[in-house]
Motif scaffolding. Structure first.
Motif, PDB file in Angstrom:
ATOM      1  N   SER A   1      12.310  65.112  15.961  1.00 22.32           N
ATOM      2  CA  SER A   1      11.372  65.194  14.467  1.00 22.32           C
ATOM      3  C   SER A   1      12.215  66.302  13.722  1.00 22.32           C
ATOM      4  CB  SER A   1      10.191  65.471  14.845  1.00 22.32           C
ATOM      5  OG  SER A   1       9.823  66.659  15.180  1.00 22.32           O
ATOM      6  N   SER A   2      11.617  66.360  12.400  1.00 22.46           N
ATOM      7  CA  SER A   2      11.925  67.318  11.503  1.00 22.46           C
ATOM      8  C   SER A   2      11.549  68.870  12.076  1.00 22.46           C
ATOM      9  CB  SER A   2      11.593  67.060  10.073  1.00 22.46           C
ATOM     10  OG  SER A   2       9.887  67.400  10.150  1.00 22.46           O
ATOM     11  N   GLU A   3      10.690  68.950  12.918  1.00 20.32           N
ATOM     12  CA  GLU A   3      10.236  70.441  13.439  1.00 20.32           C
ATOM     13  C   GLU A   3      11.307  70.884  14.563  1.00 20.32           C
ATOM     14  OE1 GLU A   3       7.423  71.754  12.306  1.00 20.32           O
ATOM     15  OE2 GLU A   3       7.321  70.006  10.996  1.00 20.32           O
ATOM     16  N   CYS A   4      12.043  69.907  15.044  1.00 21.99           N
ATOM     17  CA  CYS A   4      12.924  70.382  16.276  1.00 21.99           C
ATOM     18  C   CYS A   4      14.059  71.248  15.639  1.00 21.99           C
ATOM     19  CB  CYS A   4      13.715  69.042  16.580  1.00 21.99           C
ATOM     20  SG  CYS A   4      14.469  69.385  18.108  1.00 21.99           S
ATOM     21  N   SER A   5      14.359  72.313  16.372  1.00 20.52           N
ATOM     22  CA  SER A   5      15.158  73.342  15.910  1.00 20.52           C
ATOM     23  C   SER A   5      16.560  73.062  16.472  1.00 20.52           C
ATOM     24  CB  SER A   5      14.646  75.115  16.498  1.00 20.52           C
ATOM     25  OG  SER A   5      14.610  74.905  17.821  1.00 20.52           O
ATOM     26  N   ILE A   6      16.705  72.253  17.460  1.00 18.38           N
ATOM     27  CA  ILE A   6      18.061  71.949  17.835  1.00 18.38           C
ATOM     28  C   ILE A   6      18.974  71.585  16.756  1.00 18.38           C
ATOM     29  CG2 ILE A   6      19.581  70.726  19.497  1.00 18.38           C
ATOM     30  CD1 ILE A   6      16.948  70.251  21.223  1.00 18.38           C
ATOM     31  N   ARG A   7      20.323  72.294  16.739  1.00 12.00           N
ATOM     32  CA  ARG A   7      21.465  72.083  15.900  1.00 12.00           C
ATOM     33  C   ARG A   7      22.015  70.830  16.185  1.00 12.00           C
ATOM     34  NH1 ARG A   7      23.144  77.033  13.877  1.00 12.00           N
ATOM     35  NH2 ARG A   7      25.203  75.811  13.034  1.00 12.00           N
ATOM     36  N   THR A   8      22.377  70.638  17.430  1.00 11.61           N
ATOM     37  CA  THR A   8      23.215  69.388  18.017  1.00 11.61           C
ATOM     38  C   THR A   8      22.280  68.775  19.040  1.00 11.61           C
ATOM     39  OG1 THR A   8      25.473  70.706  17.460  1.00 11.61           O
ATOM     40  CG2 THR A   8      25.371  68.793  18.852  1.00 11.61           C
ATOM     41  N   LEU A   9      22.094  67.664  18.771  1.00  5.25           N
ATOM     42  CA  LEU A   9      21.379  66.676  19.637  1.00  5.25           C
ATOM     43  C   LEU A   9      22.150  65.946  20.374  1.00  5.25           C
ATOM     44  CD1 LEU A   9      18.620  65.867  20.688  1.00  5.25           C
ATOM     45  CD2 LEU A   9      18.710  63.861  18.936  1.00  5.25           C
ATOM     46  N   ASP A  10      22.492  66.403  21.625  1.00  4.59           N
ATOM     47  CA  ASP A  10      23.467  65.595  22.518  1.00  4.59           C
ATOM     48  C   ASP A  10      22.683  64.209  23.273  1.00  4.59           C
ATOM     49  OD1 ASP A  10      25.540  64.676  24.077  1.00  4.59           O
ATOM     50  OD2 ASP A  10      26.250  66.817  24.537  1.00  4.59           O
ATOM     51  N   LEU A  11      22.648  63.272  22.568  1.00  5.39           N
ATOM     52  CA  LEU A  11      21.970  62.132  23.237  1.00  5.39           C
ATOM     53  C   LEU A  11      22.662  61.613  24.223  1.00  5.39           C
ATOM     54  CD1 LEU A  11      19.164  60.780  22.949  1.00  5.39           C
ATOM     55  CD2 LEU A  11      20.269  59.391  21.215  1.00  5.39           C
ATOM     56  N   ASP A  12      24.121  61.583  24.147  1.00  7.70           N
ATOM     57  CA  ASP A  12      25.042  61.221  25.264  1.00  7.70           C
ATOM     58  C   ASP A  12      24.675  61.771  26.416  1.00  7.70           C
ATOM     59  OD1 ASP A  12      26.386  59.197  23.871  1.00  7.70           O
ATOM     60  OD2 ASP A  12      28.134  60.333  23.322  1.00  7.70           O
ATOM     61  N   TYR A  13      24.504  63.075  26.438  1.00  8.32           N
ATOM     62  CA  TYR A  13      24.256  64.075  27.440  1.00  8.32           C
ATOM     63  C   TYR A  13      22.908  63.567  28.082  1.00  8.32           C
ATOM     64  CZ  TYR A  13      24.307  68.325  30.252  1.00  8.32           C
ATOM     65  OH  TYR A  13      24.245  69.268  31.385  1.00  8.32           O
ATOM     66  N   ALA A  14      21.958  63.500  27.241  1.00  3.79           N
ATOM     67  CA  ALA A  14      20.565  62.925  27.882  1.00  3.79           C
ATOM     68  C   ALA A  14      20.549  61.723  28.688  1.00  3.79           C
ATOM     69  CB  ALA A  14      19.562  63.056  26.784  1.00  3.79           C
ATOM     70  N   LEU A  15      21.299  60.552  28.070  1.00  3.61           N
ATOM     71  CA  LEU A  15      21.401  59.327  28.495  1.00  3.61           C
ATOM     72  C   LEU A  15      22.243  59.307  29.861  1.00  3.61           C
ATOM     73  CD1 LEU A  15      22.132  56.943  25.606  1.00  3.61           C
ATOM     74  CD2 LEU A  15      19.976  57.531  26.663  1.00  3.61           C
TER      75      LEU A  15
END
Length: 896
Positions: free
Chosen positions: A549-563
């Motif tokens: 969400s907009s509250e999330c402080s992560i700069r790079t969200l690695d969705l590939d890694y998560a999957l």
């Protein structure tokens, strides 16, 4: 009065040998005459009345019991957890309104102080009032004794925090998860912030740092800006590790204070042998790009006075001189002058790089800098383009890069044709003066290389500009439409087991921080990721949940890694629940923190194929306006096609996706689906559905005979489409057919469509037809008559008036929640209309909860009716919670 030296009189402002007020110890005076005059002017309130009022209010705080105050139920919408449980305290609400009035009063005025005391008298546990009293001591009393004022303010902030925690038991000192982003939390966060500043002012820097860290954990978006001050405190303490951990959460290339903090950080690391000198120069390069004026102001006395002479209206242009002065000013939020003053050797190092020899690079070096688009200063003698304007000597913030020119996107932007040709030595140099304050018609300047007098820090700028991705491409290029960025690939490496980052035990959690790591417990995770609550998932869970969400402080969200991790290391996986805010997808004004998303069609397709037999639920929600960008990284959404062949998939939600053609969408639909949400799906390059495309969608949906819940919000179904579709949906219980917000009378659904719902969906439990403005009360009445089990009906922006409410509520004996009204105007605007709604709800014995587009409608009900209302509210809220549960099919199961 006690004697004080070199202070200012709190009455006449004179300096010299003064005497301090012995009662409050906050203000100095020349003598009794000034003290008496100021006493009558209002000091009596601060010195005498405030301590008495504080003592009286503190006694009531310690003896607080809820039964001493009046409460009313306000449900769970946009309230704190405690307010949802105990109700809104009426006296607290009244005190808050008084505080809002005080905020509009003159800073430091007696009138404002008295208003704050009235608020405390109304409700002694008012967090806002105590916090404002602390702010008054901290910032609004004449600061002749800063430490004394801060110490007194600290007491007020401590009481404010105590009151907030008494009223909200879950807001404990050790709470680590974020607070909901509600307005009711702000007084508490302001009190915590004020406490941190006071602790620093009285010399307790370490405690201030701990307090600031807690604020960022509670409020990850940090709209208070405490991370700027925390960065300064880390640097003052020479805590390079803490500062490094903090800065990796925020972008330095768009924030002047953070950019120059990074310069100082790299310098401190360099003298510790943790960095090389090139690291400092690279940080300085980024800082100069952000604001080139700062280096000349650091270490120069008198900036505070100079800034005071400017038009100090609180406004500034990013990268401009006013922003630079605000950054270095001693009295500013950052106070960089004082910070850099602690490290004169760092200032000397930076200033030595300003020239270090010739004041300008060679001729092609000047052209390289201009064409790079870097923000830099260039002092030169110049004229207008035609040479008619007299020669002026001034400092320009120059560029030739078309995309970097202010106003380059406007129709009247002028691009000199000379710049279309390769530059020839000794020819005229054209410079676009990139300053907001320069008139558009005079922005292009003309100079010669021999007239370029100074280019500060040119060696640093030339050293790094070639490797700067922002400077890639041809400098003549116009601003382009969206093209997918080439982003770094995921760093995932397959492994049989993962070990805890902290203790090397077998990992149980995967934290999707910028340095994605594994942990064995939440405590280990918290020890390493100190600044914010990490986004993580449990490897033993049945659900892969990622809420960026907009509250999330992560700069790079690695969705590939998560999957990839989920596919390899979540053996119990049954459901995927993903939401991505537009900050991770869009650029420009939508993304001022430099956030990004790593997602590829290959990884997504492989994950779906690999999990085909496991998944029973797949939910992927996007924020608005992300259609093109997500299509670009998912092979035009074709990577989602394996969803259509999953044998056990029961629940599918793809919200706000864009598809090039309807065939791609239809390929994602499994025949055994029980829940389908395609809300706000867009079609084609124009993001609009044709009648043929809707026909094809309806034809496929007619074959999904097990559907229990269907959401087609913002998809233009007509009456004809509903008559064709609904006879096939025999077990449908929940239906959402919202129209397009703001379409006025152009929505395709009418009363005929609503009557089709009534005829074919007799077991319907909930229906949402918001924004279908052609529908009227006639269609709504048909639904209530022929769908007797209806418990929730949303009909905002339909032709329904207050006069129809009682008829609607009393037609259905099972209805629990009814929403109606228009956006932007009060749906229930006068006392007569309020009485009509009040009577309508009373006719149901309080059973029906009324909502308008402005929120929950508050009613004055009898105790019996209030109990019925609370019971209905609890059921509706539980249904909303179950709707968000990826494993629940019918969100009303187990409630009715």
């Amino acid at each position: 009065m006690a004697t004080a030296m070199n202070r200012k009189c709190g009455c006449c402002g004179k300096e010299g040998r003064l005497k301090m007020c012995v009662r409050c110890k906050l203000v100095d005076y020349c003598g009794k005459d000034c003290q008496t005059m100021d006493w009558k002017a209002g000091h009596k309130i601060l010195c005498s009345k405030v301590p008495k009022a504080v003592k009286n209010a503190k006694g009531k705080v310690s003896s607080f019991t809820l039964s001493d105050y009046n409460t009313r139920n306000v449900g769970n919408f946009m309230v704190t957890e405690a307010q949802a449980r105990r109700g809104q305290i009426m006296e607290e609400e009244g005190a808050q309104d008084m505080c809002y009035d005080a905020m509009e009063m003159t800073k430091g005025s007696t009138e404002k102080l008295l208003q704050i005391l009235r608020a405390l008298d109304t409700f002694p546990l008012s967090t806002e009032a105590w916090g404002m009293l602390g702010h008054y001591y901290h910032y609004e009393v004449v600061q002749t004794h800063e430490k004394n004022c801060s110490a007194e303010a600290l007491k007020m902030y401590d009481i404010a925090i105590l009151c907030a925690r008494k009223l909200n038991p879950t807001w404990t000192e050790n709470r680590s998860d974020a607070l909901p982003n509600d307005i009711e939390n702000r007084p508490y966060l302001r009190a915590l912030s004020g406490r941190a500043y006071c602790l620093k002012n009285i010399g307790k820097r370490n405690e201030a740092i701990c307090q600031a860290k807690q604020i960022i954990r509670l409020n990850p978006s940090d709209n208070q800006g405490i991370h700027h001050k925390l960065c300064t405190w880390f640097l003052e303490a020479k805590d390079t590790e803490g500062c490094t951990n903090l800065l990796r959460k925020y972008s330095t290339n768009i924030d002047t204070s953070l950019a120059y903090a990074d310069v100082l950080l790299q310098y401190l690391r360099w003298i510790k042998d943790d960095a090389v000198e090139n690291d400092i120069k690279k940080a300085l390069y980024v800082a100069i790009k952000t604001n080139p004026f700062v280096p000349d102001l650091i270490g120069v006395e008198g900036n505070e006075e100079d800034d005071a002479d400017d038009d100090n209206d609180g406004c500034y242009s990013p990268g401009g001189i006013k922003e630079a002065k605000m950054y270095v000013c001693e009295g500013s939020h950052i106070g960089a002058q004082k910070l850099w003053g602690k490290y004169p050797e760092a200032t000397s190092w930076m200033k030595a790089l300003k020239f270090g020899g010739p004041k300008v690079p060679d001729e092609m070096g000047v052209i390289t800098l201009l064409q790079s688009g870097i923000t830099f200063q260039m002092k030169c003698v110049h004229t207008d383009l035609d040479g008619r304007e007299r020669r002026n000597k001034s400092t320009l913030i120059g560029t030739q890069r078309r995309k970097s020119c202010f106003g380059c996107g406007t129709e009247d932007f002028f691009w000199p044709r000379q710049l279309n040709q390769p530059y020839q030595c000794s020819s005229d140099i054209l410079v676009h003066h990139n300053d907001f304050n320069v008139d558009r018609d005079s922005r292009w300047r003309n100079t010669k290389y021999i007239d370029v007098l100074e280019v500060p820090y040119w060696r640093v700028l030339l050293q790094f500009c070639d490797d700067d991705e922002d400077n890639s491409g041809n400098y003549r290029d116009e601003p382009e439409s969206f093209e997918p960025e080439k982003k770094q690939s995921s760093k995932y490496k397959k492994s049989d087991t993962f070990k805890c980052r902290e203790c090397n035990s077998d990992a149980k959690f995967c934290a999707l921080d910028d340095c994605t790591e594994f942990y064995c417990s939440k405590s280990c995770m918290k020890n390493y990721l100190q600044e914010t609550e990490p986004l993580y998932f449990d490897l033993n869970s049945e659900i892969l949940k990622i809420n960026a969400s907009s509250e999330c402080s992560i700069r790079t969200l690695d969705l590939d890694y998560a999957l990839q991790v989920a596919g390899d290391h979540m053996p119990n996986l049954k459901a995927v629940d993903i939401y991505i805010n537009q900050e991770y997808v869009l650029s420009g004004d939508f993304n001022d923190l430099g956030k990004s998303l790593l997602l590829s069609s290959t990884v997504l397709r492989q994950f779906l194929k690999r999990s085909s037999a496991q998944l029973v639920s797949f939910s992927f929600g996007l924020d608005d306006c992300c259609w093109d960008q997500i299509k670009a990284v998912t092979d035009q959404c074709r990577a989602l096609a394996p969803l259509g062949t999953m044998p056990n998939l029961k629940k599918l939600s793809l919200t706000s996706f864009g598809f090039d053609d309807v065939g791609t969408l239809l390929s994602c639909l499994s025949p055994d689906l029980q829940v389908l949400n395609l809300g706000y799906a867009k079609m084609g390059t124009m993001l609009d559905w044709s009648n043929l495309e809707v026909d094809l969608l309806v034809g496929t949906l007619s074959g999904l005979k097990k559907l229990v819940s269907l959401s087609l919000a913002d998809i233009p179904l007509t009456d004809r489409h509903l008559k064709s579709l609904l006879p096939h949906l025999k077990v449908i219980r929940c239906l959402s057919l919202d129209g397009t917000f703001g379409d006025g009378g152009d929505t395709p659904l009418t009363d005929l469509g609503l009557k089709a719902i009534a005829n074919h969906c007799p077991k319907l439990l909930s229906l949402s037809v918001n924004y279908q403005s052609k529908a009227t009360v006639s269609g709504i009445m048909a639904i209530l008559q022929y769908c007797p089990e209806m418990v929730q009906l949303e009909a905002c922006q339909l032709n329904i008036g207050v006069q129809h409410v009682k008829l609607i509520l009393t037609t259905s004996v099972n209805l629990l929640n009814f929403s109606f009204g228009e956006w932007g105007s009060p749906s229930i605007s006068n006392q007569h209309e309020k009485s009509m709604v009040q009577n309508a709800v009373a006719a149901t014995r309080g059973r029906v909860v009324i909502c308008t587009m402005n929120g929950l409608f508050k009613l004055n009900l009898s105790p019996e009716h209030r109990r019925n209302q609370d019971s209905s509210m609890a059921k509706v809220e539980r249904a909303h919670e179950q709707q968000r549960d990826p494993m629940v099919i019918n969100n009303w199961d187990g409630i009715l």
